[in-house]
Design a protein around this motif. Structure first.
Motif, PDB file in Angstrom:
ATOM      1  N   HIS A   1       3.168  31.240  -2.140  1.00 52.48           N
ATOM      2  CA  HIS A   1       3.344  31.936  -0.862  1.00 52.48           C
ATOM      3  C   HIS A   1       4.750  32.496  -0.677  1.00 52.48           C
ATOM      4  CE1 HIS A   1      -0.620  30.704   0.516  1.00 52.48           C
ATOM      5  NE2 HIS A   1      -0.361  29.471   0.090  1.00 52.48           N
ATOM      6  N   GLY A   2       5.646  32.220  -1.627  1.00 55.29           N
ATOM      7  CA  GLY A   2       6.999  32.741  -1.548  1.00 55.29           C
ATOM      8  C   GLY A   2       7.778  32.214  -0.363  1.00 55.29           C
ATOM      9  N   VAL A   3       7.645  30.905  -0.089  1.00 54.37           N
ATOM     10  CA  VAL A   3       8.330  30.311   1.065  1.00 54.37           C
ATOM     11  C   VAL A   3       9.193  29.138   0.623  1.00 54.37           C
ATOM     12  CG1 VAL A   3       6.508  31.004   2.676  1.00 54.37           C
ATOM     13  CG2 VAL A   3       6.409  28.745   1.602  1.00 54.37           C
ATOM     14  N   VAL A   4      10.254  28.895   1.380  1.00 52.15           N
ATOM     15  CA  VAL A   4      11.062  27.697   1.210  1.00 52.15           C
ATOM     16  C   VAL A   4      10.383  26.572   1.991  1.00 52.15           C
ATOM     17  CG1 VAL A   4      13.325  26.638   1.611  1.00 52.15           C
ATOM     18  CG2 VAL A   4      13.164  29.064   0.960  1.00 52.15           C
ATOM     19  N   VAL A   5      10.259  25.402   1.379  1.00 57.07           N
ATOM     20  CA  VAL A   5       9.584  24.264   2.010  1.00 57.07           C
ATOM     21  C   VAL A   5      10.535  23.075   2.037  1.00 57.07           C
ATOM     22  CG1 VAL A   5       7.674  22.619   1.842  1.00 57.07           C
ATOM     23  CG2 VAL A   5       7.302  25.032   1.243  1.00 57.07           C
ATOM     24  N   VAL A   6      10.630  22.430   3.206  1.00 52.07           N
ATOM     25  CA  VAL A   6      11.389  21.180   3.322  1.00 52.07           C
ATOM     26  C   VAL A   6      10.395  20.096   3.732  1.00 52.07           C
ATOM     27  CG1 VAL A   6      13.338  19.983   4.336  1.00 52.07           C
ATOM     28  CG2 VAL A   6      13.450  22.465   3.994  1.00 52.07           C
ATOM     29  N   LEU A   7      10.267  19.089   2.876  1.00 48.53           N
ATOM     30  CA  LEU A   7       9.236  18.066   3.040  1.00 48.53           C
ATOM     31  C   LEU A   7       9.861  16.682   3.019  1.00 48.53           C
ATOM     32  CD1 LEU A   7       6.121  17.451   3.066  1.00 48.53           C
ATOM     33  CD2 LEU A   7       6.288  17.293   0.565  1.00 48.53           C
ATOM     34  N   GLY A   8       9.454  15.822   3.957  1.00 49.23           N
ATOM     35  CA  GLY A   8       9.881  14.431   3.965  1.00 49.23           C
ATOM     36  C   GLY A   8       8.854  13.560   3.265  1.00 49.23           C
ATOM     37  N   VAL A   9       9.312  12.719   2.340  1.00 50.01           N
ATOM     38  CA  VAL A   9       8.400  11.853   1.589  1.00 50.01           C
ATOM     39  C   VAL A   9       8.953  10.437   1.499  1.00 50.01           C
ATOM     40  CG1 VAL A   9       7.607  13.787   0.166  1.00 50.01           C
ATOM     41  CG2 VAL A   9       9.420  12.300  -0.705  1.00 50.01           C
ATOM     42  N   ASN A  10       8.054   9.477   1.296  1.00 56.61           N
ATOM     43  CA  ASN A  10       8.425   8.152   0.820  1.00 56.61           C
ATOM     44  C   ASN A  10       8.508   8.259  -0.699  1.00 56.61           C
ATOM     45  OD1 ASN A  10       7.991   5.968   3.176  1.00 56.61           O
ATOM     46  ND2 ASN A  10       6.492   7.593   3.400  1.00 56.61           N
ATOM     47  N   GLU A  11       9.708   8.158  -1.235  1.00 61.82           N
ATOM     48  CA  GLU A  11       9.895   8.283  -2.678  1.00 61.82           C
ATOM     49  C   GLU A  11       9.925   6.901  -3.314  1.00 61.82           C
ATOM     50  OE1 GLU A  11      13.239   9.583  -6.006  1.00 61.82           O
ATOM     51  OE2 GLU A  11      13.746   9.561  -3.876  1.00 61.82           O
ATOM     52  N   ARG A  12       9.188   6.752  -4.407  1.00 61.60           N
ATOM     53  CA  ARG A  12       9.240   5.502  -5.169  1.00 61.60           C
ATOM     54  C   ARG A  12      10.066   5.719  -6.426  1.00 61.60           C
ATOM     55  NH1 ARG A  12       4.389   1.362  -7.163  1.00 61.60           N
ATOM     56  NH2 ARG A  12       5.781  -0.038  -8.314  1.00 61.60           N
ATOM     57  N   ASP A  13      11.082   4.903  -6.588  1.00 59.38           N
ATOM     58  CA  ASP A  13      11.899   4.914  -7.789  1.00 59.38           C
ATOM     59  C   ASP A  13      11.852   3.503  -8.363  1.00 59.38           C
ATOM     60  OD1 ASP A  13      13.728   5.223  -9.803  1.00 59.38           O
ATOM     61  OD2 ASP A  13      15.344   6.009  -8.538  1.00 59.38           O
ATOM     62  N   HIS A  14      10.928   3.288  -9.295  1.00 59.62           N
ATOM     63  CA  HIS A  14      10.695   1.973  -9.876  1.00 59.62           C
ATOM     64  C   HIS A  14      10.366   0.963  -8.774  1.00 59.62           C
ATOM     65  CE1 HIS A  14      11.791   3.397 -13.861  1.00 59.62           C
ATOM     66  NE2 HIS A  14      12.791   4.039 -13.290  1.00 59.62           N
TER      67      HIS A  14
ATOM     68  N   LYS B   1       0.830  -1.204   0.000  1.00 55.69           N
ATOM     69  CA  LYS B   1       0.000   0.000   0.000  1.00 55.69           C
ATOM     70  C   LYS B   1       0.863   1.252   0.000  1.00 55.69           C
ATOM     71  CE  LYS B   1      -3.656  -0.130   2.546  1.00 55.69           C
ATOM     72  NZ  LYS B   1      -4.525  -0.149   3.754  1.00 55.69           N
ATOM     73  N   LEU B   2       1.985   1.189   0.744  1.00 52.07           N
ATOM     74  CA  LEU B   2       2.901   2.323   0.760  1.00 52.07           C
ATOM     75  C   LEU B   2       3.513   2.532  -0.618  1.00 52.07           C
ATOM     76  CD1 LEU B   2       4.137   4.470   2.646  1.00 52.07           C
ATOM     77  CD2 LEU B   2       6.001   2.851   3.113  1.00 52.07           C
ATOM     78  N   TYR B   3       3.836   1.446  -1.316  1.00 54.46           N
ATOM     79  CA  TYR B   3       4.308   1.564  -2.699  1.00 54.46           C
ATOM     80  C   TYR B   3       3.288   2.316  -3.552  1.00 54.46           C
ATOM     81  CZ  TYR B   3       8.582  -1.294  -2.981  1.00 54.46           C
ATOM     82  OH  TYR B   3       9.865  -1.769  -2.875  1.00 54.46           O
ATOM     83  N   GLU B   4       2.016   1.953  -3.415  1.00 54.82           N
ATOM     84  CA  GLU B   4       0.961   2.559  -4.230  1.00 54.82           C
ATOM     85  C   GLU B   4       0.819   4.050  -3.958  1.00 54.82           C
ATOM     86  OE1 GLU B   4      -2.470   0.344  -3.189  1.00 54.82           O
ATOM     87  OE2 GLU B   4      -1.767  -1.544  -4.093  1.00 54.82           O
ATOM     88  N   ARG B   5       1.073   4.450  -2.715  1.00 54.91           N
ATOM     89  CA  ARG B   5       0.840   5.838  -2.323  1.00 54.91           C
ATOM     90  C   ARG B   5       2.113   6.680  -2.298  1.00 54.91           C
ATOM     91  NH1 ARG B   5      -3.415   4.846   2.745  1.00 54.91           N
ATOM     92  NH2 ARG B   5      -5.099   3.998   1.452  1.00 54.91           N
ATOM     93  N   ALA B   6       3.253   6.053  -2.562  1.00 54.01           N
ATOM     94  CA  ALA B   6       4.527   6.765  -2.475  1.00 54.01           C
ATOM     95  C   ALA B   6       4.643   7.823  -3.568  1.00 54.01           C
ATOM     96  CB  ALA B   6       5.683   5.773  -2.559  1.00 54.01           C
ATOM     97  N   VAL B   7       5.617   8.703  -3.388  1.00 52.27           N
ATOM     98  CA  VAL B   7       5.789   9.889  -4.231  1.00 52.27           C
ATOM     99  C   VAL B   7       6.821   9.617  -5.316  1.00 52.27           C
ATOM    100  CG1 VAL B   7       6.511  12.311  -4.231  1.00 52.27           C
ATOM    101  CG2 VAL B   7       5.206  11.376  -2.291  1.00 52.27           C
ATOM    102  N   VAL B   8       6.454   9.906  -6.553  1.00 51.28           N
ATOM    103  CA  VAL B   8       7.398   9.878  -7.662  1.00 51.28           C
ATOM    104  C   VAL B   8       7.920  11.297  -7.859  1.00 51.28           C
ATOM    105  CG1 VAL B   8       7.717   9.428 -10.123  1.00 51.28           C
ATOM    106  CG2 VAL B   8       6.251   7.927  -8.753  1.00 51.28           C
ATOM    107  N   VAL B   9       9.247  11.426  -7.979  1.00 55.47           N
ATOM    108  CA  VAL B   9       9.868  12.747  -8.088  1.00 55.47           C
ATOM    109  C   VAL B   9      10.558  12.877  -9.445  1.00 55.47           C
ATOM    110  CG1 VAL B   9      11.538  14.339  -7.061  1.00 55.47           C
ATOM    111  CG2 VAL B   9      10.269  12.744  -5.592  1.00 55.47           C
ATOM    112  N   PRO B  10      10.131  13.821 -10.319  1.00 51.17           N
ATOM    113  CA  PRO B  10       9.007  14.742 -10.136  1.00 51.17           C
ATOM    114  C   PRO B  10       7.685  14.042 -10.429  1.00 51.17           C
ATOM    115  CG  PRO B  10      10.022  15.123 -12.264  1.00 51.17           C
ATOM    116  CD  PRO B  10      10.870  14.071 -11.579  1.00 51.17           C
ATOM    117  N   GLY B  11       6.612  14.661  -9.988  1.00 50.09           N
ATOM    118  CA  GLY B  11       5.297  14.088 -10.189  1.00 50.09           C
ATOM    119  C   GLY B  11       4.236  14.998  -9.606  1.00 50.09           C
ATOM    120  N   PRO B  12       2.998  14.514  -9.499  1.00 47.84           N
ATOM    121  CA  PRO B  12       1.897  15.350  -9.017  1.00 47.84           C
ATOM    122  C   PRO B  12       2.114  15.929  -7.625  1.00 47.84           C
ATOM    123  CG  PRO B  12       1.049  13.348 -10.046  1.00 47.84           C
ATOM    124  CD  PRO B  12       2.528  13.181  -9.959  1.00 47.84           C
TER     125      PRO B  12
END
Length: 332
Positions: free
Chosen positions: A94-107, A71-82
Motif C-alpha cells: 500500500h506504500g504506507v509507513v506503519v508504526v505498530l506496537g507488539v509484545n516482542e519475545r527475545d528468547h 500464553k502471551l509468551y506463546e503468542r508474542a512476536v519474534v523480530v524478524p519473523g512471520p
C-alpha cells in the motif's frame, strides 16, 4: 517559494483478538488497507496491540497470572519473523509507513516494542520501552538507549514513545534533539477510566507544543465481552473501561480532528508540515530557545548486551601449523 508539503496520516483505535495468535495481525493488515484507501501515508496502531496488551496483569495478582503470562509468551512476536513479514508486506503493497506496537519475545524475555516500517516495507526502527510501568514490570524487560532514535521515512522524520515514557522529559528531549517532525505515541486504552484519557491528552498536546512537531496517538479498545473474559469481577471490570484518546495533534497543540474516545475507528487527517516552522520560529526547544552551555542531555545509545566477548588478536595455530613448527625446532 517553498513547495507546500502535506502528509495524510491515520490513527487506528482497534480491539485486539484475545483468542487467536494471528487474529490481531489480520485485523492490523485490514486496517492498513482501509487507511490506505482513505489516502493515508502513515498508519499508527496502539501500544502492544499484537497480540494484545497484557490487561490481565492490571487486574490479576501475579500469583494468578502465570497461565496468561505463558500464553502471551506463546503468542508474542519474534523480530524478524512471520508477523513482521506480514506487516512489511502490507506496508509495501500500500506504500504506507506503519508504526505498530507488539509484545516482542527475545528468547526468555518479553518486551514492549515499537516497530516502524517504511513505505517500502523495510523495518527502519525497533525500539523497546525503556521502563515498563508498575504492573508491566512483571511482564516486560527494559529497553535501552539505542531505541531513542528518530528515523527518516517516506513521510518525514519519525520518533516514537510508548505510554508513560511521555512522563520522562529526558526521553522526549532525546527525540526532540533529533528534530522529529512526526511523533508517534501509543497507549493501551480501555484502562483506568476518564482520568487516563485526560492524562494522555495533556501529555501529547504538551509534547507537540514543546517539540514543535505533530503527534499521532493511538489507543486500544476492549469490547464488553472481552472485558468480561479478562475478569468476571464487576468491580475490576471498571478498571478496564475508558482511557481512550486516539488523537492527532498539531505543533500548536491543537487537535487536527476531533479525538476518538470510544469504539473502534480510524482518524484521518492532513498535516500541513509548514506548521512546524511556524511553531519553531517562535520557540525551538533544541535550537534558539535552548541553552546547551547550561543544560544538555547525555544519551548512551549503545545497545545493552548481557555479555561482551573478547576474541584473541590472532587465530590459534592449527594442527598442521603446530607440526610444522615442531619440525623446524627439530631441524635446528
Amino acid at each position: 517559494m517553498t513547495e507546500k508539503r502535506t502528509v495524510r496520516v491515520a490513527a487506528v483505535q482497534i480491539a485486539p483478538d484475545l483468542d487467536s495468535a494471528d487474529g490481531t495481525v489480520d485485523r492490523v493488515c485490514r486496517a492498513i488497507a482501509d487507511a490506505a484507501e482513505r489516502g493515508a501515508t502513515l498508519v499508527v496502531f496502539p501500544e502492544t496491540v499484537v497480540p494484545y496488551y497484557p490487561y490481565f496483569s492490571f487486574v490479576r495478582p501475579p500469583v494468578l497470572a502465570g497461565a496468561d503470562h505463558l500464553k502471551l509468551y506463546e503468542r508474542a512476536v519474534v523480530v524478524p519473523g512471520p508477523v513482521t513479514d506480514a506487516v512489511a508486506a502490507a506496508a509495501r503493497a500500500h506504500g504506507v509507513v506503519v508504526v505498530l506496537g507488539v509484545n516482542e519475545r527475545d528468547h526468555g524475555s518479553l518486551y514492549n516494542t515499537q516497530l516502524v516500517f517504511d513505505a517500502d516495507g523495510r523495518l527502519v526502527l525497533k525500539r523497546r520501552k525503556i521502563t515498563p510501568t508498575y504492573h508491566e514490570r512483571m511482564i516486560w524487560g527494559q529497553g535501552d538507549g539505542s531505541g531513542l532514535a528518530v528515523v527518516d521515512t517516506a513521510v518525514g522524520r519519525v520518533g516514537a514513545l510508548a505510554c508513560w515514557e511521555h512522563y520522562n522529559p529526558l526521553a522526549r528531549y532525546a527525540l526532540m534533539a533529533q528534530h522529529e517532525e512526526i511523533h508517534v505515541a501509543q497507549f493501551p486504552g480501555s484502562m483506568v477510566g476518564q482520568i487516563f484519557a485526560d492524562q494522555i491528552e495533556v501529555s501529547i498536546r504538551h509534547h507537540a507544543l514543546e517539540s514543535g512537531c505533530f503527534v499521532v496517538n493511538s489507543t486500544g479498545w476492549l469490547t464488553d465481552e472481552q472485558i468480561a473474559g479478562i475478569t468476571p469481577d464487576a468491580g475490576l471490570q471498571k478498571a478496564l473501561r475508558g482511557g481512550c484518546m486516539t488523537a492527532i495533534i498539531s505543533p500548536e497543540g491543537n487537535h487536527v480532528v476531533p479525538p476518538l474516545t470510544s469504539g473502534e475507528g480510524i482518524l484521518v487527517a492532513d498535516l500541513d508540515m509548514a506548521l512546524i516552522t511556524k511553531r519553531k520560529r517562535m520557540m525551538d526547544s533544541v535550537g534558539h530557545y535552548a541553552r546547551p552551555e547550561l543544560l544538555s542531555l547525555r544519551l548512551d545509545n549503545r545497545p545493552a548486551a548481557p555479555m561482551a566477548a573478547t576474541l584473541p588478536t590472532a587465530p590459534l595455530p592449527q594442527k598442521d601449523d603446530a607440526e610444522h613448527d615442531d619440525a623446524l625446532l627439530l631441524a635446528r
